[in-house]
Design a protein around this motif. Structure first.
Motif, PDB file in Angstrom:
ATOM      1  N   GLY A  81       3.531   4.193  -7.786  1.00  0.00           N
ATOM      2  CA  GLY A  81       4.548   3.863  -6.790  1.00  0.00           C
ATOM      3  C   GLY A  81       5.949   4.142  -7.311  1.00  0.00           C
ATOM      4  O   GLY A  81       6.154   4.581  -8.442  1.00  0.00           O
ATOM      5  N   SER A  82       6.940   3.825  -6.486  1.00  0.00           N
ATOM      6  CA  SER A  82       8.340   4.150  -6.807  1.00  0.00           C
ATOM      7  C   SER A  82       9.040   3.043  -7.588  1.00  0.00           C
ATOM      8  O   SER A  82       9.989   3.297  -8.332  1.00  0.00           O
ATOM      9  N   THR A  83       8.561   1.816  -7.460  1.00  0.00           N
ATOM     10  CA  THR A  83       9.291   0.685  -8.058  1.00  0.00           C
ATOM     11  C   THR A  83       9.424   0.745  -9.575  1.00  0.00           C
ATOM     12  O   THR A  83      10.503   0.481 -10.107  1.00  0.00           O
ATOM     13  N   GLY A 119       2.445  -3.660  -8.604  1.00  0.00           N
ATOM     14  CA  GLY A 119       3.387  -3.553  -7.499  1.00  0.00           C
ATOM     15  C   GLY A 119       2.725  -4.154  -6.268  1.00  0.00           C
ATOM     16  O   GLY A 119       1.632  -4.711  -6.339  1.00  0.00           O
ATOM     17  N   LYS A 162       9.996  -6.768   0.717  1.00  0.00           N
ATOM     18  CA  LYS A 162       8.909  -7.167  -0.188  1.00  0.00           C
ATOM     19  C   LYS A 162       8.957  -8.684  -0.435  1.00  0.00           C
ATOM     20  O   LYS A 162       7.919  -9.337  -0.598  1.00  0.00           O
TER      21      LYS A 162
HETATM   22  O1  LIG Z   1      -0.837   3.836  -6.475  1.00  0.00           O
HETATM   23  C1  LIG Z   1       0.029   3.115  -5.990  1.00  0.00           C
HETATM   24  O2  LIG Z   1       0.759   3.432  -5.045  1.00  0.00           O
HETATM   25  C2  LIG Z   1       0.318   1.772  -6.600  1.00  0.00           C
HETATM   26  O3  LIG Z   1      -0.502   1.401  -7.578  1.00  0.00           O
HETATM   27  C3  LIG Z   1       0.487   0.779  -5.486  1.00  0.00           C
HETATM   28  O4  LIG Z   1      -0.316  -0.363  -5.572  1.00  0.00           O
HETATM   29  C4  LIG Z   1       1.949   0.396  -5.529  1.00  0.00           C
HETATM   30  O5  LIG Z   1       2.178  -0.522  -6.593  1.00  0.00           O
HETATM   31  C5  LIG Z   1       2.377  -0.211  -4.220  1.00  0.00           C
HETATM   32  O6  LIG Z   1       1.965   0.654  -3.183  1.00  0.00           O
HETATM   33  C6  LIG Z   1       3.896  -0.368  -4.191  1.00  0.00           C
HETATM   34  O7  LIG Z   1       4.457   0.921  -4.229  1.00  0.00           O
HETATM   35  P1  LIG Z   1       6.061   1.098  -4.285  1.00  0.00           P
HETATM   36  O8  LIG Z   1       6.480   0.619  -5.642  1.00  0.00           O
HETATM   37  O9  LIG Z   1       6.281   2.581  -4.099  1.00  0.00           O
HETATM   38  O10 LIG Z   1       6.636   0.260  -3.168  1.00  0.00           O
END
Ligand SMILES: O=C(O)[C@H](O)[C@@H](O)[C@H](O)[C@H](O)COP(=O)(O)O
Length: 232
Positions: free
Chosen positions: A45-47, A135, A197
């Motif tokens: 993910g982006s976070t 995340g 969130k």
């Molecule tokens: O493969 C993935 O996408 C992650 O493991 C997923 O669980 C992610 O942690 C959440 O979707 C939040 O994603 P963001 O940080 O982009 O909001």
């Protein structure tokens, strides 16, 4: 109602990332000092990008740190959807380049076919995991435990390390560590940013139905320490 875990809020992302990177580095080094090795599980993910970059500079004996993913999209390593690509680009750099990374994707064409091999490749990992960074999506998923997937009950009940997941509302077939695997850890961090969130997190605390909001499987238990790090 779910009894709230440790909740730390920060005025900005930078302050959160600086403190969380420092804390994770300290816990990994303590694990190496005590047991000779450590294990870290991270999400895509982006976070977490900046967190990974900060971590990569920390003075940890990274050559004794085993790193893997909480979940992976079943795509090639060069795909922009690949969590492995993201971890190699942002975390396995600088000092952390010497860490022992094991991805979840292999040469099989589907996660169902590849799952056994993935579990074999993780069999040597130090467990319980020392640090897990999760995340959360706006649907309350974490890892690839998607409420819209037909495998959600399996992901939250199996004793196996990994499960294949086919989310309806997200791209790509996935492989994910199971709830059993994630909770078999010494410390979980839930890293979330933004007002939306925060609202999803608060909604998750309202009841314990994890199938509809899988993050509840993590927040609703108190055997494994869960610290929630949130910033505006
Ligand atoms: O493969 C993935 O996408 C992650 O493991 C997923 O669980 C992610 O942690 C959440 O979707 C939040 O994603 P963001 O940080 O982009 O909001």
């Amino acid at each position: 109602m779910i009894k709230e875990s440790v909740f730390k809020s920060f005025d900005n992302k930078e302050a959160l990332e600086a403190q969380l990177a420092e804390r994770i580095a300290k816990q990994l080094q303590e694990a190496v000092d005590i047991r000779g090795k450590a294990s870290l599980v991270v999400s895509g993910g982006s976070t977490p990008l900046k967190l990974f970059q900060l971590l990569s500079h920390k003075s940890v004996e990274w050559s004794d740190v085993y790193i893997t993913l909480a979940d992976e999209r079943w795509v090639g390593g060069e795909s922009d959807d690949s969590n492995e690509k993201l971890v190699r680009a942002h975390l396995l750099q600088n000092r952390a380049a010497s860490a022992k990374f094991q991805g979840l994707k292999n040469m099989f064409s589907t996660p169902e076919e590849g799952c056994e091999m993935t579990m074999e490749q993780l069999a040597h990992f130090p467990r319980p995991f020392d640090v897990v960074v999760l995340g959360m999506g706006n649907d309350g998923h974490t890892c690839s435990w998607f409420p819209c997937s037909k495998e959600i009950e399996l992901a939250l009940s199996t004793d196996k390390l990994c499960v294949a997941v086919n989310p309806g509302a997200a791209p790509n077939p996935r492989i994910s560590l199971s709830k059993t695997a994630i909770l078999a850890s010494r410390q979980i961090y839930l890293h979330i940013v933004g007002e939306q969130k925060l609202a999803v997190y608060r909604q998750a605390l309202e009841n314990e139905d994890a199938n509809s909001m899988p993050i509840r499987a993590v927040l609703g238990q108190h055997k494994t320490p869960v610290d929630v790090y949130w910033s505006a």
